[in-house]
Motif scaffolding. Structure first.
Motif, PDB file in Angstrom:
ATOM      1  N   ILE A 142       0.855  -1.180   0.000  1.00 64.85           N
ATOM      2  CA  ILE A 142       0.000   0.000   0.000  1.00 64.85           C
ATOM      3  C   ILE A 142       0.889   1.227   0.000  1.00 64.85           C
ATOM      4  CG2 ILE A 142      -1.759   1.214   1.352  1.00 64.85           C
ATOM      5  CD1 ILE A 142      -2.161  -1.940   2.396  1.00 64.85           C
ATOM      6  N   ASP A 143       0.618   2.138  -0.909  1.00 71.45           N
ATOM      7  CA  ASP A 143       1.445   3.342  -1.010  1.00 71.45           C
ATOM      8  C   ASP A 143       1.104   4.340   0.094  1.00 71.45           C
ATOM      9  OD1 ASP A 143      -0.851   4.761  -1.848  1.00 71.45           O
ATOM     10  OD2 ASP A 143      -0.199   4.892  -3.935  1.00 71.45           O
ATOM     11  N   ARG A 144       1.827   5.435   0.133  1.00 66.01           N
ATOM     12  CA  ARG A 144       1.677   6.433   1.195  1.00 66.01           C
ATOM     13  C   ARG A 144       0.300   7.100   1.198  1.00 66.01           C
ATOM     14  NH1 ARG A 144       6.890   7.494   3.278  1.00 66.01           N
ATOM     15  NH2 ARG A 144       8.562   6.762   1.934  1.00 66.01           N
ATOM     16  N   LYS A 145      -0.419   6.991   0.078  1.00 67.19           N
ATOM     17  CA  LYS A 145      -1.760   7.578  -0.030  1.00 67.19           C
ATOM     18  C   LYS A 145      -2.857   6.588   0.360  1.00 67.19           C
ATOM     19  CE  LYS A 145      -0.147  10.531  -3.733  1.00 67.19           C
ATOM     20  NZ  LYS A 145      -0.148  10.739  -5.179  1.00 67.19           N
ATOM     21  N   GLY A 146      -2.455   5.351   0.677  1.00 71.26           N
ATOM     22  CA  GLY A 146      -3.429   4.350   1.097  1.00 71.26           C
ATOM     23  C   GLY A 146      -3.998   3.504  -0.022  1.00 71.26           C
ATOM     24  N   LYS A 167      10.828   1.074  -4.466  1.00 69.47           N
ATOM     25  CA  LYS A 167      10.244   2.088  -5.343  1.00 69.47           C
ATOM     26  C   LYS A 167       9.249   2.959  -4.570  1.00 69.47           C
ATOM     27  CE  LYS A 167       7.025   1.155  -8.454  1.00 69.47           C
ATOM     28  NZ  LYS A 167       6.366   0.531  -9.604  1.00 69.47           N
ATOM     29  N   LEU A 168       8.409   2.339  -3.768  1.00 71.84           N
ATOM     30  CA  LEU A 168       7.404   3.079  -3.007  1.00 71.84           C
ATOM     31  C   LEU A 168       8.044   3.942  -1.927  1.00 71.84           C
ATOM     32  CD1 LEU A 168       4.621   0.374  -2.715  1.00 71.84           C
ATOM     33  CD2 LEU A 168       4.556   2.472  -4.080  1.00 71.84           C
ATOM     34  N   ILE A 169       9.087   3.429  -1.290  1.00 74.45           N
ATOM     35  CA  ILE A 169       9.781   4.221  -0.267  1.00 74.45           C
ATOM     36  C   ILE A 169      10.436   5.442  -0.910  1.00 74.45           C
ATOM     37  CG2 ILE A 169      11.798   4.213   1.260  1.00 74.45           C
ATOM     38  CD1 ILE A 169      10.961   1.359   2.083  1.00 74.45           C
ATOM     39  N   ALA A 170      10.966   5.278  -2.107  1.00 76.43           N
ATOM     40  CA  ALA A 170      11.629   6.380  -2.807  1.00 76.43           C
ATOM     41  C   ALA A 170      10.660   7.494  -3.198  1.00 76.43           C
ATOM     42  CB  ALA A 170      12.358   5.867  -4.045  1.00 76.43           C
ATOM     43  N   GLN A 171       9.389   7.154  -3.349  1.00 80.90           N
ATOM     44  CA  GLN A 171       8.358   8.160  -3.685  1.00 80.90           C
ATOM     45  C   GLN A 171       7.969   8.879  -2.402  1.00 80.90           C
ATOM     46  OE1 GLN A 171       5.243   5.805  -5.437  1.00 80.90           O
ATOM     47  NE2 GLN A 171       6.370   5.462  -7.329  1.00 80.90           N
TER      48      GLN A 171
END
Length: 173
Positions: A142-146, A167-171
């Motif tokens: 799950i990305d930072r936006k949920g 990849k998600l952590i880098a965003q």
């Protein structure tokens, strides 16, 4: 091959849901809340709303599933490696057999496997059903936006899953 087919099927399902839900819907589904959790272990109760702004790995597992046991070293490694970079790992223990519903048995397994991340005990399959999950083990990223942006069912593809975490952590936004 089967795990790739399941991953492809899940992606196709998510795309179909997004396509039929109208223009207001995002291309990826919003992660459901943890619901019907009988007990939280290694943590106070968590919500997806509290975890917003973090990358979340939801891991559906049960302690006697050999495939789940095989994935644990990877999940534990990701937790250790990325927890300070914004990754939150949440294990959702959903029992396959009646004896796996016993909290003391789950606590013993958590200690035996040295699991440090939060574990939600989903004895009634409420969170399992909210995710429309069908497999042990199952990973949902799950990305930072949920939004659920990646899923994997079964063993394998660890490098791909870790690359998605990175990849998600880098965003950052």
């Amino acid at each position: 091959m089967l795990s790739r087919l399941k991953t492809f099927t899940a992606a196709a399902l998510f795309a179909a849901i997004a396509a039929t839900s109208g223009a207001a819907s995002a291309a990826t589904p919003t992660a459901p809340e943890f619901t019907g959790i009988e007990k939280w272990l290694n943590s106070q109760p968590l919500t997806m709303q509290q975890l917003r702004g973090k990358v979340v790995l939801v891991d559906f597992w049960t302690y006697t599933c050999i495939n789940c046991i095989h994935t644990l070293p990877y999940v534990k490694s990701w937790h250790q490696k990325y927890k300070d970079q914004g990754l939150a790992v949440v294990g959702v223990h959903t029992p396959e057999y009646p004896f796996e519903r016993d909290t003391d048995n789950v606590k013993t397994a958590i200690k035996r496997f040295d699991i440090q991340f939060p574990v939600a005990q989903d004895n009634r399959y409420a969170t399992w059903n909210a995710y429309d999950n069908q497999y042990w083990p199952a990973f949902y990223l799950i990305d930072r936006k949920g939004q659920i942006v990646y899923s994997h069912f079964g063993e394998g593809d660890y490098a791909q899953t870790e690359a998605e975490i990175q990849k998600l952590i880098a965003q950052k936004g």
